[in-house]
Design an enzyme around this catalytic site. Sequence first.
Site, PDB file in Angstrom:
ATOM      1  N   LYS A  13       1.421  25.132  48.637  1.00 46.76           N
ATOM      2  CA  LYS A  13       0.413  25.476  48.633  1.00 46.76           C
ATOM      3  C   LYS A  13      -0.475  25.833  47.542  1.00 46.76           C
ATOM      4  O   LYS A  13      -1.185  24.562  46.614  1.00 46.76           O
ATOM      5  CB  LYS A  13       0.453  24.553  49.489  1.00 46.76           C
ATOM      6  N   ARG A  88      -4.556  19.353  59.226  1.00 45.99           N
ATOM      7  CA  ARG A  88      -3.249  19.647  59.314  1.00 45.99           C
ATOM      8  C   ARG A  88      -2.887  18.274  60.551  1.00 45.99           C
ATOM      9  O   ARG A  88      -2.187  18.791  61.160  1.00 45.99           O
ATOM     10  CB  ARG A  88      -3.132  20.954  59.539  1.00 45.99           C
ATOM     11  N   ARG A 127       7.657  36.120  50.722  1.00 44.90           N
ATOM     12  CA  ARG A 127       6.245  36.073  50.443  1.00 44.90           C
ATOM     13  C   ARG A 127       5.764  37.508  51.181  1.00 44.90           C
ATOM     14  O   ARG A 127       5.658  37.742  51.542  1.00 44.90           O
ATOM     15  CB  ARG A 127       5.504  34.860  50.870  1.00 44.90           C
ATOM     16  N   ARG A 160       2.123  39.050  55.155  1.00 46.13           N
ATOM     17  CA  ARG A 160       1.682  38.654  56.411  1.00 46.13           C
ATOM     18  C   ARG A 160       2.522  38.884  57.783  1.00 46.13           C
ATOM     19  O   ARG A 160       3.523  38.347  57.653  1.00 46.13           O
ATOM     20  CB  ARG A 160       1.163  36.846  55.617  1.00 46.13           C
ATOM     21  N   ARG A 171       6.166  28.705  62.920  1.00 50.17           N
ATOM     22  CA  ARG A 171       4.855  27.451  62.024  1.00 50.17           C
ATOM     23  C   ARG A 171       5.466  26.431  61.388  1.00 50.17           C
ATOM     24  O   ARG A 171       4.547  25.948  61.817  1.00 50.17           O
ATOM     25  CB  ARG A 171       4.482  28.910  61.343  1.00 50.17           C
TER      26      ARG A 171
HETATM   27  P1  AMP Z   1      -2.564  29.491  55.838  1.00 49.98           P
HETATM   28  O1  AMP Z   1      -2.735  30.359  55.485  1.00 49.98           O
HETATM   29  O2  AMP Z   1      -3.035  27.817  55.420  1.00 49.98           O
HETATM   30  O3  AMP Z   1      -0.889  28.963  56.275  1.00 49.98           O
HETATM   31  O4  AMP Z   1      -2.983  29.139  57.768  1.00 49.98           O
HETATM   32  C1  AMP Z   1      -3.130  30.507  58.191  1.00 49.98           C
HETATM   33  C2  AMP Z   1      -3.359  30.067  60.087  1.00 49.98           C
HETATM   34  O5  AMP Z   1      -4.514  29.746  59.803  1.00 49.98           O
HETATM   35  C3  AMP Z   1      -2.699  28.690  59.865  1.00 49.98           C
HETATM   36  O6  AMP Z   1      -1.182  29.116  60.706  1.00 49.98           O
HETATM   37  C4  AMP Z   1      -3.274  28.619  61.106  1.00 49.98           C
HETATM   38  O7  AMP Z   1      -3.403  28.915  62.490  1.00 49.98           O
HETATM   39  C5  AMP Z   1      -4.527  27.976  61.101  1.00 49.98           C
HETATM   40  N1  AMP Z   1      -5.137  27.529  59.814  1.00 49.98           N
HETATM   41  C6  AMP Z   1      -5.253  26.889  58.586  1.00 49.98           C
HETATM   42  N2  AMP Z   1      -6.091  25.814  58.520  1.00 49.98           N
HETATM   43  C7  AMP Z   1      -5.811  25.660  59.505  1.00 49.98           C
HETATM   44  C8  AMP Z   1      -5.952  24.228  60.384  1.00 49.98           C
HETATM   45  N3  AMP Z   1      -6.055  22.019  58.909  1.00 49.98           N
HETATM   46  N4  AMP Z   1      -5.773  23.388  61.571  1.00 49.98           N
HETATM   47  C9  AMP Z   1      -5.684  24.582  62.133  1.00 49.98           C
HETATM   48  N5  AMP Z   1      -5.310  25.678  62.170  1.00 49.98           N
HETATM   49  C10 AMP Z   1      -5.046  25.894  61.030  1.00 49.98           C
END
Ligand code: AMP
Length: 218
Positions: A13, A88, A127, A160, A171
């Site tokens: 994404k 999400r 990654r 990360r 996750r």
């Molecule tokens: P990402 O970089 O999109 O993988 O997001 C990293 C972390 O941020 C995720 O594992 C969640 O803990 C939190 N997060 C990001 N976007 C959301 C969302 N829309 N709703 C809830 N938690 C989020």
Amino acid sequence: MYLILLGPPGSGKGTQAKVLADRYRWLHLSTGDMLREAVKAENMLGRAAKAYMDKGALVPDDLVIRMLVDRISRPDARNGFILDGFPRTLGQATALDEALGAEGKSIDMALNIAVPDEELIRRLGQRWLCPNCGAIYNEGPGREKEAGKCDNCGGQLYQRADDRPETAIARLEQQKPPWEMLAHYRRQGKLIDIDGTQSVKDVTTDLLHAIERVGVTR
Ligand code: AMP
């Protein structure tokens, strides 16, 4: 265009959202990036979100919705955006519909990048990122020109914490797009499935075709 990019962690994404945003000059909004900035800044949102993020869990809807709705009300989002990592949950999706609806706007399409679990776990473990320029290295460290350094800017590459295997699996379990959210966009006729097992380039090509198709028929 008001566009959503859906898909589990590791589906590509973030990479694809950047490519599309550059190509069409759209505003790219990543809720993961926004939350990581808040954690770094140690502000109230960051302090509340950190424990969830460390566990690979979702941050509660009320916090994320407020953050996102605030962000899209700013002038630079008026002409459209591409959302990466939001919504999400079904609650987030309906809150987004309401926020846009209040301005007479709506989402144009929700592109869903689908990838099987085994492939996602393999990918997340490999990654690595550059903290300076945000470049993403999907094949792990070792292929860059100078070991551990970003090819673009020389930044020290890092993984990360939530991409490490135990958290990555948590996750995936907790963060796959829920079927009721996908059904919400399918009902609206806005969901487009994209085969995310292809090369990055081929996924981009499919996304561009889908966007151009909808763009042409609007
Ligand atoms: P990402 O970089 O999109 O993988 O997001 C990293 C972390 O941020 C995720 O594992 C969640 O803990 C939190 N997060 C990001 N976007 C959301 C969302 N829309 N709703 C809830 N938690 C989020």
